[in-house]
Design an enzyme around this catalytic site. Sequence first.
Site, PDB file in Angstrom:
ATOM      1  N   GLU A  62      82.147  47.890 -71.768  1.00 42.05           N
ATOM      2  CA  GLU A  62      80.823  48.454 -72.052  1.00 42.05           C
ATOM      3  C   GLU A  62      80.418  48.177 -73.498  1.00 42.05           C
ATOM      4  O   GLU A  62      81.256  48.248 -74.396  1.00 42.05           O
ATOM      5  CB  GLU A  62      80.842  49.978 -71.825  1.00 42.05           C
ATOM      6  CG  GLU A  62      81.117  50.381 -70.394  1.00 42.05           C
ATOM      7  CD  GLU A  62      81.061  51.897 -70.187  1.00 42.05           C
ATOM      8  OE1 GLU A  62      80.676  52.645 -71.111  1.00 42.05           O
ATOM      9  OE2 GLU A  62      81.414  52.324 -69.074  1.00 42.05           O
ATOM     10  N   GLU A 105      73.045  48.908 -66.082  1.00 44.73           N
ATOM     11  CA  GLU A 105      73.109  50.221 -65.418  1.00 44.73           C
ATOM     12  C   GLU A 105      72.030  51.160 -65.951  1.00 44.73           C
ATOM     13  O   GLU A 105      71.836  51.282 -67.169  1.00 44.73           O
ATOM     14  CB  GLU A 105      74.501  50.849 -65.654  1.00 44.73           C
ATOM     15  CG  GLU A 105      74.624  52.242 -65.052  1.00 44.73           C
ATOM     16  CD  GLU A 105      76.058  52.746 -64.922  1.00 44.73           C
ATOM     17  OE1 GLU A 105      76.997  51.995 -65.262  1.00 44.73           O
ATOM     18  OE2 GLU A 105      76.230  53.893 -64.473  1.00 44.73           O
ATOM     19  N   ASP A 139      88.190  47.271 -65.232  1.00 45.90           N
ATOM     20  CA  ASP A 139      87.368  47.899 -66.269  1.00 45.90           C
ATOM     21  C   ASP A 139      88.239  48.272 -67.466  1.00 45.90           C
ATOM     22  O   ASP A 139      89.314  48.850 -67.284  1.00 45.90           O
ATOM     23  CB  ASP A 139      86.773  49.186 -65.682  1.00 45.90           C
ATOM     24  CG  ASP A 139      85.342  49.400 -66.091  1.00 45.90           C
ATOM     25  OD1 ASP A 139      84.832  48.629 -66.918  1.00 45.90           O
ATOM     26  OD2 ASP A 139      84.734  50.351 -65.555  1.00 45.90           O
TER      27      ASP A 139
HETATM   28  O1  KIV Z   1      83.359  52.171 -63.491  1.00 51.55           O
HETATM   29  C1  KIV Z   1      82.493  51.761 -62.689  1.00 51.55           C
HETATM   30  O2  KIV Z   1      82.545  52.041 -61.492  1.00 51.55           O
HETATM   31  C2  KIV Z   1      81.416  50.945 -63.219  1.00 51.55           C
HETATM   32  C3  KIV Z   1      80.359  50.483 -62.272  1.00 51.55           C
HETATM   33  C4  KIV Z   1      79.585  51.579 -61.715  1.00 51.55           C
HETATM   34  C5  KIV Z   1      79.516  49.431 -62.866  1.00 51.55           C
HETATM   35  O3  KIV Z   1      81.414  50.664 -64.370  1.00 51.55           O
END
Ligand code: KIV
Length: 290
Positions: free
Chosen positions: A122, A189, A91
């Site tokens: 995002e 989400e 992420d």
């Molecule tokens: O950071 C995370 O865990 C997420 C997921 C919940 C999609 O972005």
Amino acid sequence: MSHVSEQPVERVTIPILQRWKEEGRRLVVSTAYDAVAARIADPVVDIILVGDSVGNVCLGFENTLPVSVAMMNHHLEAVARTKPRALLVADMPFLSFHLSVEETIRNAGGFLQRGAAAVKLEGGDKRIEMVRALVDCEIPVMGHLGLTPQSINVMGGFKVQGRKADAALRLLDDAHRLQEAGCFALVLEGIPAELAARATSSLTIPTIGIGAGPDCSGQVLVFHDVLGLTEGHRPKFVRAYVEGFQLLHDALSRWATDVRSGAFPGHQESYRLPEGLGEAIANWAPSNLT
Ligand code: KIV
């Protein structure tokens, strides 16, 4: 160490995910922030996400905003050392893909150099330039729309998104823009199930829902939520398959009781001297010091 393998051992790749979407096979995605979680999840899931949710789930922050690239690198490296067969996605934390194309590529490229196969970021329309730049550098990107936790200050909290017509249509536009920009998958989400279903049926890339109903191409949940390891409020979209927090608390309490009563450690948890040495030890006295 032996694992019970519930999935074929084939290493999951982006073309395989695309094929599974076309075959209608639902994708299973879990977070993992360390090697233990990765080893538990890997035989079960198709994608492991080192999510920035590590901030609130494991690091004690209130939300994901304080999570840095250095923190993500630390957790990603721990997961990558387990060499998962699942696709490993890292992420991109807040401010790691906003400032310049160069910095975005450096941060995302650093994740790939540490073992990730792709990054997730995002946002929709406003992030298209960065998505294109990453894809141009051969860095696969997973998009993320709807209740995007890095936008809580704009959304006024963790609120379901896309409930009004203009917001719902904007989300569908954004989903298609992200697909056109080269995203290989899209997390949806905290949006109404009907909206997620419409996005899923109109896109060629897989959608991965969390609080987005049953009609996405797959589902993602936070590892700790599935295992009931998180304390306090449990969002509506979470289903815990074990009350892990209570279970682990009870086990630890039994150990503490045994320590306090002297029942732990027992004979079988202790090392012994070789035959004959016991006497020498018993005969030793401080006055024997030379
Ligand atoms: O950071 C995370 O865990 C997420 C997921 C919940 C999609 O972005």
